[in-house]
Scaffold this active site. Sequence first.
Site, PDB file in Angstrom:
ATOM      1  N   LYS A  61       0.828  -1.226   0.029  1.00 31.74           N
ATOM      2  CA  LYS A  61      -0.057   0.003  -0.030  1.00 31.74           C
ATOM      3  C   LYS A  61       0.895   1.167   0.054  1.00 31.74           C
ATOM      4  O   LYS A  61       2.041   1.255   0.121  1.00 31.74           O
ATOM      5  CB  LYS A  61      -0.954   0.007   1.067  1.00 31.74           C
TER       6      LYS A  61
ATOM      7  N   ARG B  23     -11.132   0.144  14.944  1.00 31.14           N
ATOM      8  CA  ARG B  23     -10.778   0.835  13.625  1.00 31.14           C
ATOM      9  C   ARG B  23     -12.068  -0.017  12.848  1.00 31.14           C
ATOM     10  O   ARG B  23     -13.027  -0.220  13.089  1.00 31.14           O
ATOM     11  CB  ARG B  23      -9.502   0.992  13.330  1.00 31.14           C
TER      12      ARG B  23
ATOM     13  N   TYR C 131      14.479  30.855   6.954  1.00 31.79           N
ATOM     14  CA  TYR C 131      13.339  31.344   7.505  1.00 31.79           C
ATOM     15  C   TYR C 131      13.306  31.510   8.969  1.00 31.79           C
ATOM     16  O   TYR C 131      13.728  30.568  10.051  1.00 31.79           O
ATOM     17  CB  TYR C 131      12.008  30.677   7.246  1.00 31.79           C
TER      18      TYR C 131
ATOM     19  N   MET D 278      10.471  24.742   1.735  1.00 31.54           N
ATOM     20  CA  MET D 278       9.686  23.873   0.871  1.00 31.54           C
ATOM     21  C   MET D 278      10.652  23.163  -0.032  1.00 31.54           C
ATOM     22  O   MET D 278      10.260  21.925  -0.332  1.00 31.54           O
ATOM     23  CB  MET D 278       8.708  24.682   0.135  1.00 31.54           C
TER      24      MET D 278
HETATM   25  C1  LIG Z   1      -0.171  -1.511   6.899  1.00 36.74           C
HETATM   26  C2  LIG Z   1      -1.121  -2.740   7.521  1.00 36.74           C
HETATM   27  C3  LIG Z   1      -0.143  -4.019   7.497  1.00 36.74           C
HETATM   28  C4  LIG Z   1       1.401  -3.831   7.406  1.00 36.74           C
HETATM   29  O1  LIG Z   1       1.839  -3.328   8.739  1.00 36.74           O
HETATM   30  P1  LIG Z   1       3.434  -3.239   8.754  1.00 36.74           P
HETATM   31  O2  LIG Z   1       3.478  -2.748  10.117  1.00 36.74           O
HETATM   32  O3  LIG Z   1       4.001  -2.246   8.004  1.00 36.74           O
HETATM   33  O4  LIG Z   1       4.058  -4.433   8.500  1.00 36.74           O
HETATM   34  C5  LIG Z   1      -0.721  -5.175   7.866  1.00 36.74           C
HETATM   35  N1  LIG Z   1      -2.206  -5.274   8.172  1.00 36.74           N
HETATM   36  C6  LIG Z   1      -2.815  -4.067   7.862  1.00 36.74           C
HETATM   37  C7  LIG Z   1      -4.380  -4.298   7.976  1.00 36.74           C
HETATM   38  C8  LIG Z   1      -2.324  -2.929   7.623  1.00 36.74           C
HETATM   39  O5  LIG Z   1      -3.043  -1.926   7.359  1.00 36.74           O
END
Ligand SMILES: *Cc1c(COP(=O)(O)O)cnc(C)c1O
Length: 393
Positions: A57, A155, A287, A335
Amino acid sequence: MKHPASTAVEDRSPPYSPPTAMPYRSWVEVSRAQIAANFEAIRSAVGPSVEVMPVVKADAYRHGAVEVSRVLEAKGARWLAVSNTEEGIALRDAGIQARILVMADFLPFTREAMLAYDLTPVIHSLADLAELNRLAVTRSVRYRCHLKIDSGMGRLGVRNNASEIAASIREASEVEVEGLMTHFASSANYTSEQTDEQLEYFEQLAAELRSANLCPSVLHASSTIPIAYGRTPAWKQMVRPGHAIYGYISPARGHAPPKILQVKPALSWRATVLSLKDVPAGVLVGYGGMFRTERLTRLAVLAAGYADGIPHRLGNRGSVIVRGKLAPIVGAVSMDLTTVDVTGSEIKVGEAVTLLGREGNTSIDAQQIARWAGTISYSVLCGIHARVKRIYI
Ligand SMILES: *Cc1c(COP(=O)(O)O)cnc(C)c1O
């Protein structure tokens, strides 16, 4: 202005291996071999009876999802996990054929595309399970899905009891619920009972579904931490490592068992020196005039800033590697530009410095940057902006 004590590893003696200059302001180099080695290390840690589903992801934590997925698929990955439909489609368009689990979507406006691209949804409510079944019935196709259980993270996931879940699975006769999953909220914290409680909840639910002959065949719950610290009861049939694929395992709190997994970062991040100048003592830098030189100082202005993903919080706090040695970031990170003190270095305009990575025996990783910035290594990696070029080695 004093820099916080650095725990980055530094060796002041040459030789160092300077990064090759590239015609880019800032770029990352991703090692395909290291991605493959990390995947192999995870596979051998969990053994042949546990499927490894790498999480790619967020553009593979900014390592580039297409390239990373190609490496993993070539190494035998049969499953990949993404967050949303768009990420899954990008992989399908690139020719990825592995099963793709979409972990955080099934929005009304993405369902059609998700199913058309043969992406496997994670279902987070019994209403959505019924809806998926309705789509399957209308089209006379069987869809597969994984059902997520909220075992205590609060969640995503269903919180219904086992009999409600069983009834819904039975009702959704045209859907194959092939996976049952959950996610831990505190797996790195060995002073907390939360993970044990979540696991017990998940196992109890699975047992009740099993006694109704409705338990999905693939159970999964473990991301990097429960793999790396050997929480074997949480592995089940499949594990979901993200961070470890990219070479990171966060430190655990409390009395954690020894790590059973060794991985190494696959990504290095460089920036080019855009300008150099010598300024006397007493000059304000950047800055807000956050830094004042204390002596004759050589300043290097790097062609990367917070728009590239260098955390703004590194102003007057972080360091980069210049010709094999740590050089402090002075003044605010802007930036598109970052200023470092390179006094005593022979670095030239057009040469590269290392923001994250290694030169000889000096290294900075995402965890170090996260400590400087007061954030987490995940956020540092995910913060590397798309405009930073990706190079695969
Ligand atoms: C992102 C995610 C993972 C991977 O987690 P890591 O700590 O990066 O290994 C696994 N399961 C779910 C549901 C996630 O959202």
